[in-house]
Design a protein around this motif. Structure first.
Motif, PDB file in Angstrom:
ATOM      1  N   PHE A 177       0.823  -1.204   0.000  1.00  0.00           N
ATOM      2  CA  PHE A 177       0.000   0.000   0.000  1.00  0.00           C
ATOM      3  C   PHE A 177       0.863   1.262   0.000  1.00  0.00           C
ATOM      4  O   PHE A 177       0.419   2.326  -0.448  1.00  0.00           O
ATOM      5  N   ALA A 178       2.078   1.154   0.490  1.00  0.00           N
ATOM      6  CA  ALA A 178       2.980   2.308   0.588  1.00  0.00           C
ATOM      7  C   ALA A 178       3.250   2.909  -0.785  1.00  0.00           C
ATOM      8  O   ALA A 178       3.185   2.231  -1.804  1.00  0.00           O
ATOM      9  N   GLY A 179       3.534   4.208  -0.779  1.00  0.00           N
ATOM     10  CA  GLY A 179       3.907   4.898  -2.003  1.00  0.00           C
ATOM     11  C   GLY A 179       2.881   5.920  -2.425  1.00  0.00           C
ATOM     12  O   GLY A 179       1.959   6.260  -1.689  1.00  0.00           O
ATOM     13  N   GLN A 180       3.071   6.406  -3.653  1.00  0.00           N
ATOM     14  CA  GLN A 180       2.253   7.503  -4.168  1.00  0.00           C
ATOM     15  C   GLN A 180       0.941   7.019  -4.770  1.00  0.00           C
ATOM     16  O   GLN A 180       0.899   6.014  -5.484  1.00  0.00           O
ATOM     17  N   TRP A 181      -0.108   7.762  -4.473  1.00  0.00           N
ATOM     18  CA  TRP A 181      -1.446   7.537  -5.013  1.00  0.00           C
ATOM     19  C   TRP A 181      -2.000   8.883  -5.468  1.00  0.00           C
ATOM     20  O   TRP A 181      -1.761   9.905  -4.824  1.00  0.00           O
ATOM     21  N   PHE A 182      -2.771   8.878  -6.541  1.00  0.00           N
ATOM     22  CA  PHE A 182      -3.405  10.096  -7.047  1.00  0.00           C
ATOM     23  C   PHE A 182      -4.883  10.098  -6.681  1.00  0.00           C
ATOM     24  O   PHE A 182      -5.537   9.063  -6.703  1.00  0.00           O
ATOM     25  N   ILE A 214      -8.603   6.530  -4.738  1.00  0.00           N
ATOM     26  CA  ILE A 214      -7.223   6.855  -5.088  1.00  0.00           C
ATOM     27  C   ILE A 214      -6.693   5.781  -6.043  1.00  0.00           C
ATOM     28  O   ILE A 214      -7.179   4.657  -6.043  1.00  0.00           O
ATOM     29  N   ASP A 215      -5.710   6.186  -6.844  1.00  0.00           N
ATOM     30  CA  ASP A 215      -5.175   5.273  -7.848  1.00  0.00           C
ATOM     31  C   ASP A 215      -3.696   5.570  -8.052  1.00  0.00           C
ATOM     32  O   ASP A 215      -3.244   6.691  -7.810  1.00  0.00           O
ATOM     33  N   ARG A 216      -2.960   4.583  -8.496  1.00  0.00           N
ATOM     34  CA  ARG A 216      -1.526   4.769  -8.763  1.00  0.00           C
ATOM     35  C   ARG A 216      -1.285   5.636  -9.996  1.00  0.00           C
ATOM     36  O   ARG A 216      -0.195   6.172 -10.167  1.00  0.00           O
ATOM     37  N   ALA A 217      -2.283   5.771 -10.855  1.00  0.00           N
ATOM     38  CA  ALA A 217      -2.149   6.574 -12.078  1.00  0.00           C
ATOM     39  C   ALA A 217      -3.223   7.667 -12.106  1.00  0.00           C
ATOM     40  O   ALA A 217      -4.294   7.522 -11.510  1.00  0.00           O
ATOM     41  N   ARG A 218      -2.933   8.741 -12.799  1.00  0.00           N
ATOM     42  CA  ARG A 218      -3.889   9.856 -12.908  1.00  0.00           C
ATOM     43  C   ARG A 218      -5.075   9.515 -13.809  1.00  0.00           C
ATOM     44  O   ARG A 218      -6.138  10.109 -13.688  1.00  0.00           O
ATOM     45  N   LYS A 219      -4.890   8.577 -14.725  1.00  0.00           N
ATOM     46  CA  LYS A 219      -5.939   8.229 -15.683  1.00  0.00           C
ATOM     47  C   LYS A 219      -5.965   6.732 -15.891  1.00  0.00           C
ATOM     48  O   LYS A 219      -5.004   6.032 -15.582  1.00  0.00           O
ATOM     49  N   GLY A 220      -7.091   6.267 -16.463  1.00  0.00           N
ATOM     50  CA  GLY A 220      -7.213   4.861 -16.804  1.00  0.00           C
ATOM     51  C   GLY A 220      -7.808   4.040 -15.679  1.00  0.00           C
ATOM     52  O   GLY A 220      -8.226   4.561 -14.651  1.00  0.00           O
ATOM     53  N   GLY A 221      -7.863   2.731 -15.910  1.00  0.00           N
ATOM     54  CA  GLY A 221      -8.379   1.806 -14.911  1.00  0.00           C
ATOM     55  C   GLY A 221      -9.845   2.005 -14.584  1.00  0.00           C
ATOM     56  O   GLY A 221     -10.253   1.839 -13.436  1.00  0.00           O
ATOM     57  N   GLU A 222     -10.636   2.363 -15.583  1.00  0.00           N
ATOM     58  CA  GLU A 222     -12.050   2.683 -15.333  1.00  0.00           C
ATOM     59  C   GLU A 222     -12.810   1.524 -14.689  1.00  0.00           C
ATOM     60  O   GLU A 222     -13.728   1.754 -13.909  1.00  0.00           O
TER      61      GLU A 222
END
Length: 173
Positions: free
Chosen positions: A49-54, A142-150
């Protein structure tokens, strides 16, 4: 994690107290039906879970704007120990020390204003997550990427709905 989150958490405590005193719903209207049971995920590993999320979505009251930046869950000794909040321009706006009393649950703030934030769901690849509060004062996708993964974003929405959240208040970023 920002001023609005802390104030929402404090208001959640006040509303819980008011509701308990008058035996009904009173005070600030939150984003979740408190008659619906809520639970945190059992699929949780702090290291993953650690790290950056948008920020991809946030429950807001009418007239509020959702977060536009990101956050960083920082581990220490096998638990998340800090959460850093970043503005859309990438600057750190706040860093909070947190306790993790059990997997997938974080406490922020000091009593009597302490608030629990629960990981309600995270996908198998730790790419998308839904985080909320038992009071319903707060909720984020929250998501690891700014876009996608709908498909994952939709799954997070479904998790919020299952946990009694009012999806009409979910604003996507």
């Amino acid at each position: 994690m920002n001023r609005r989150m802390i104030l929402s958490g404090m208001a959640g405590l006040a509303t819980t107290g008011l509701t308990a005193c008058v035996g009904g719903s009173a005070g600030v209207e939150f984003h979740r039906n408190l008659n619906v049971r809520i639970s945190s995920t059992t699929r949780y590993e702090a290291a993953r879970f650690a790290g950056q999320w948008f920020f991809r979505g946030e429950f807001v009251h009418p007239g509020e704007a959702p977060q536009r930046g990101s956050l960083d869950f920082r581990p220490n000794a096998g638990k998340i120990a800090q959460i850093a909040l970043y503005a859309a321009n990438g600057r750190v706006t706040d860093i909070y020390d947190v306790d993790q009393p059990q997997p997938g649950r974080f406490t922020l703030g000091k009593k009597p204003y302490q608030t629990e934030y629960w990981v309600l769901w995270v996908d198998e690849g730790y790419r998308t997550a839904a985080i909320g509060t038992p009071s319903g004062s707060f909720g984020w996708i929250i998501d690891r990427a700014r876009k996608g993964g709908e498909d994952r974003i939709q799954a997070a929405k479904d998790v919020f709905e299952f946990n009694g959240y009012n999806l009409a208040r979910l604003m996507m970023t």
